[in-house]
Design a protein around this motif. Structure first.
Motif, mmCIF file in Angstrom:
data_model
loop_
_atom_site.group_PDB
_atom_site.id
_atom_site.type_symbol
_atom_site.label_atom_id
_atom_site.label_comp_id
_atom_site.label_asym_id
_atom_site.label_seq_id
_atom_site.Cartn_x
_atom_site.Cartn_y
_atom_site.Cartn_z
ATOM 1 N N VAL A 69 0.852 -1.186 0.000
ATOM 2 C CA VAL A 69 0.000 0.000 0.000
ATOM 3 C C VAL A 69 0.890 1.239 0.000
ATOM 4 C CG1 VAL A 69 -1.968 -1.096 1.171
ATOM 5 C CG2 VAL A 69 -0.209 0.065 2.529
ATOM 6 N N LEU A 70 0.309 2.340 -0.448
ATOM 7 C CA LEU A 70 0.984 3.626 -0.413
ATOM 8 C C LEU A 70 0.152 4.550 0.460
ATOM 9 C CD1 LEU A 70 3.269 5.503 -1.551
ATOM 10 C CD2 LEU A 70 1.616 6.205 -3.291
ATOM 11 N N LEU A 71 0.730 4.994 1.563
ATOM 12 C CA LEU A 71 0.071 5.980 2.422
ATOM 13 C C LEU A 71 0.443 7.354 1.888
ATOM 14 C CD1 LEU A 71 0.985 3.518 4.571
ATOM 15 C CD2 LEU A 71 -0.247 5.051 6.048
ATOM 16 N N VAL A 72 -0.561 8.186 1.674
ATOM 17 C CA VAL A 72 -0.347 9.521 1.126
ATOM 18 C C VAL A 72 -0.787 10.551 2.158
ATOM 19 C CG1 VAL A 72 -0.909 11.115 -0.746
ATOM 20 C CG2 VAL A 72 -0.738 8.658 -1.208
ATOM 21 N N GLY A 73 0.101 11.487 2.438
ATOM 22 C CA GLY A 73 -0.228 12.585 3.325
ATOM 23 C C GLY A 73 0.057 12.336 4.789
ATOM 24 N N ALA A 74 0.055 11.101 5.204
ATOM 25 C CA ALA A 74 0.226 10.787 6.627
ATOM 26 C C ALA A 74 1.641 10.287 6.898
ATOM 27 C CB ALA A 74 -0.769 9.720 7.055
ATOM 28 N N ALA A 75 2.246 10.835 7.912
ATOM 29 C CA ALA A 75 3.535 10.302 8.354
ATOM 30 C C ALA A 75 3.241 8.994 9.082
ATOM 31 C CB ALA A 75 4.231 11.286 9.281
ATOM 32 N N HIS A 76 3.988 7.972 8.768
ATOM 33 C CA HIS A 76 3.758 6.660 9.372
ATOM 34 C C HIS A 76 4.599 6.528 10.629
ATOM 35 C CE1 HIS A 76 2.365 2.579 9.393
ATOM 36 N NE2 HIS A 76 3.597 2.122 9.459
ATOM 37 N N SER A 77 4.029 5.908 11.648
ATOM 38 C CA SER A 77 4.709 5.846 12.950
ATOM 39 C C SER A 77 5.846 4.829 12.992
ATOM 40 C CB SER A 77 3.700 5.537 14.057
ATOM 41 O OG SER A 77 3.085 4.291 13.815
ATOM 42 N N GLU A 78 5.790 3.800 12.148
ATOM 43 C CA GLU A 78 6.876 2.812 12.146
ATOM 44 C C GLU A 78 8.090 3.400 11.423
ATOM 45 O OE1 GLU A 78 5.471 -1.646 11.700
ATOM 46 O OE2 GLU A 78 4.398 -0.359 10.302
ATOM 47 N N PRO A 79 9.281 3.191 11.936
ATOM 48 C CA PRO A 79 10.472 3.683 11.230
ATOM 49 C C PRO A 79 10.714 2.879 9.956
ATOM 50 C CG PRO A 79 11.098 2.462 13.196
ATOM 51 C CD PRO A 79 9.608 2.565 13.210
ATOM 52 N N GLU A 80 11.515 3.442 9.071
ATOM 53 C CA GLU A 80 11.847 2.744 7.832
ATOM 54 C C GLU A 80 12.595 1.456 8.134
ATOM 55 O OE1 GLU A 80 12.809 4.903 4.002
ATOM 56 O OE2 GLU A 80 13.602 6.264 5.527
ATOM 57 N N GLY A 81 12.428 0.506 7.223
ATOM 58 C CA GLY A 81 13.149 -0.750 7.339
ATOM 59 C C GLY A 81 12.227 -1.940 7.488
ATOM 60 N N TRP A 82 12.823 -3.091 7.724
ATOM 61 C CA TRP A 82 12.090 -4.341 7.889
ATOM 62 C C TRP A 82 11.679 -4.496 9.347
ATOM 63 C CZ3 TRP A 82 9.303 -7.781 5.628
ATOM 64 C CH2 TRP A 82 9.057 -8.999 6.246
ATOM 65 N N HIS A 83 10.429 -4.890 9.553
ATOM 66 C CA HIS A 83 9.898 -5.104 10.904
ATOM 67 C C HIS A 83 9.455 -6.558 11.008
ATOM 68 C CE1 HIS A 83 9.951 -0.799 11.766
ATOM 69 N NE2 HIS A 83 9.630 -0.672 10.482
ATOM 70 N N SER A 84 10.309 -7.400 11.560
ATOM 71 C CA SER A 84 10.026 -8.832 11.614
ATOM 72 C C SER A 84 8.810 -9.146 12.476
ATOM 73 C CB SER A 84 11.254 -9.608 12.106
ATOM 74 O OG SER A 84 11.664 -9.136 13.361
ATOM 75 N N GLU A 85 8.533 -8.336 13.494
ATOM 76 C CA GLU A 85 7.382 -8.596 14.357
ATOM 77 C C GLU A 85 6.050 -8.463 13.619
ATOM 78 O OE1 GLU A 85 8.434 -4.288 14.618
ATOM 79 O OE2 GLU A 85 9.580 -6.144 14.770
ATOM 80 N N THR A 86 5.981 -7.612 12.613
ATOM 81 C CA THR A 86 4.752 -7.446 11.825
ATOM 82 C C THR A 86 4.883 -8.044 10.426
ATOM 83 O OG1 THR A 86 5.446 -5.271 11.003
ATOM 84 C CG2 THR A 86 4.078 -5.319 13.010
ATOM 85 N N GLY A 87 6.095 -8.414 10.037
ATOM 86 C CA GLY A 87 6.312 -8.945 8.693
ATOM 87 C C GLY A 87 6.115 -7.896 7.615
ATOM 88 N N ARG A 88 6.515 -6.663 7.916
ATOM 89 C CA ARG A 88 6.327 -5.561 6.977
ATOM 90 C C ARG A 88 7.620 -4.791 6.746
ATOM 91 N NH1 ARG A 88 1.498 -2.551 9.841
ATOM 92 N NH2 ARG A 88 0.207 -4.355 10.208
ATOM 93 N N ALA A 89 7.737 -4.263 5.549
ATOM 94 C CA ALA A 89 8.821 -3.342 5.215
ATOM 95 C C ALA A 89 8.208 -1.959 5.027
ATOM 96 C CB ALA A 89 9.520 -3.780 3.939
ATOM 97 N N VAL A 90 8.841 -0.951 5.600
ATOM 98 C CA VAL A 90 8.357 0.426 5.512
ATOM 99 C C VAL A 90 9.421 1.255 4.802
ATOM 100 C CG1 VAL A 90 7.667 2.461 6.837
ATOM 101 C CG2 VAL A 90 7.031 0.167 7.650
ATOM 102 N N SER A 91 8.990 1.994 3.777
ATOM 103 C CA SER A 91 9.918 2.829 3.003
ATOM 104 C C SER A 91 9.315 4.204 2.782
ATOM 105 C CB SER A 91 10.199 2.205 1.631
ATOM 106 O OG SER A 91 10.705 0.905 1.755
ATOM 107 N N ASP A 92 10.043 5.247 3.143
ATOM 108 C CA ASP A 92 9.604 6.602 2.843
ATOM 109 C C ASP A 92 9.805 6.827 1.349
ATOM 110 O OD1 ASP A 92 9.169 9.298 2.497
ATOM 111 O OD2 ASP A 92 10.361 9.914 4.220
ATOM 112 N N ALA A 93 8.728 7.072 0.637
ATOM 113 C CA ALA A 93 8.781 7.254 -0.815
ATOM 114 C C ALA A 93 8.444 8.682 -1.214
ATOM 115 C CB ALA A 93 7.822 6.271 -1.479
ATOM 116 N N THR A 94 8.526 9.606 -0.275
ATOM 117 C CA THR A 94 8.138 10.987 -0.532
ATOM 118 C C THR A 94 8.904 11.572 -1.716
ATOM 119 O OG1 THR A 94 7.591 11.275 1.790
ATOM 120 C CG2 THR A 94 7.898 13.282 0.495
#
Length: 170
Positions: A69-94
Motif C-alpha cells: 500500500v501507499l500511504l499519502v499525506g500521513a507520516a507513518h509511525s513505524e520507522p523505515e526498514g524491515w519489521h520482523s514482528e509485523t512482517g512488513r517493510a516500511v519505506s519513505d517514498a516521498t
C-alpha cells in the motif's frame, strides 16, 4: 558519470500548468508518501482505495498490489526498514514520486488516450502513456491524481500536454 541534467528542462513544482479544452493539469506536492509491504499489509489497511474508487481527505491509503500500500499525506509511525514482528517493510517514498493532478470535464478523455482504464481493480497501479503509475480519482468523479517515478515526471508531463492538446475544444 556524466551529468545530463542540462539536457532536460525540469518541471518547476507548482508553476507549470496546462489549462484548456476542458481540462486542467498541474503538479502537486504530496507531504508524505510511505510504501508499506508485506503479506498481511492489505488486511491491516482495509479502507484503502483501488481503481476507480474516489480517495478523499488529506490522508489516505492506496492499494498498489496485493502485498503493498501507499500511504499519502500521513507520516507513518513505524520507522523505515524491515519489521520482523509485523512482517512488513516500511519505506519513505516521498521523494520517489512526482504527483500530478488532472481535472475537468475532459480529464477522463485525456487519460483514456494514455491507456485502457475501464477495467476496475483493487489496485491503483496502471500503465499510462507507457509509464507505470499509480492512478486514482481524488475527491470527485472528474479529478484524478497520478503518482509517477520522479525520473519519468518530465516525460509524463509532455505526454499529458500532448493529450490535452488533442482533446476537441468544447
Amino acid at each position: 558519470m556524466r551529468d545530463d541534467r542540462s539536457n532536460w528542462t525540469p518541471i518547476r513544482k507548482h508553476e507549470a500548468q496546462i489549462d484548456g479544452h476542458g481540462v486542467k493539469v498541474g503538479q502537486i506536492s504530496a507531504e508524505h508518501q510511505v510504501l508499506i509491504s508485506g503479506p498481511t499489509v492489505c488486511a491491516a489497511f482495509p479502507d484503502s482505495f483501488g481503481w476507480p474508487d474516489i480517495a478523499a481527505g488529506p490522508f489516505y491509503t492506496l492499494f498498489v498490489r496485493r502485498d503493498r500500500v501507499l500511504l499519502v499525506g500521513a507520516a507513518h509511525s513505524e520507522p523505515e526498514g524491515w519489521h520482523s514482528e509485523t512482517g512488513r517493510a516500511v519505506s519513505d517514498a516521498t521523494g520517489a514520486y512526482e504527483v500530478f493532478e488532472v481535472s475537468g470535464k475532459n480529464a477522463r478523455s485525456v487519460l483514456d488516450q494514455g491507456g485502457e482504464l475501464h477495467a476496475p481493480s483493487n489496485s491503483v497501479a496502471r500503465l499510462l502513456f507507457g509509464f507505470g503509475v499509480f492512478l486514482y480519482r481524488y475527491e470527485s468523479e472528474d479529478r484524478y491524481r497520478i503518482h509517477v517515478a520522479r525520473a519519468h515526471g518530465q516525460a509524463l508531463w509532455q505526454s499529458l500536454e500532448g493529450a490535452c492538446n488533442a482533446v476537441d475544444a468544447p
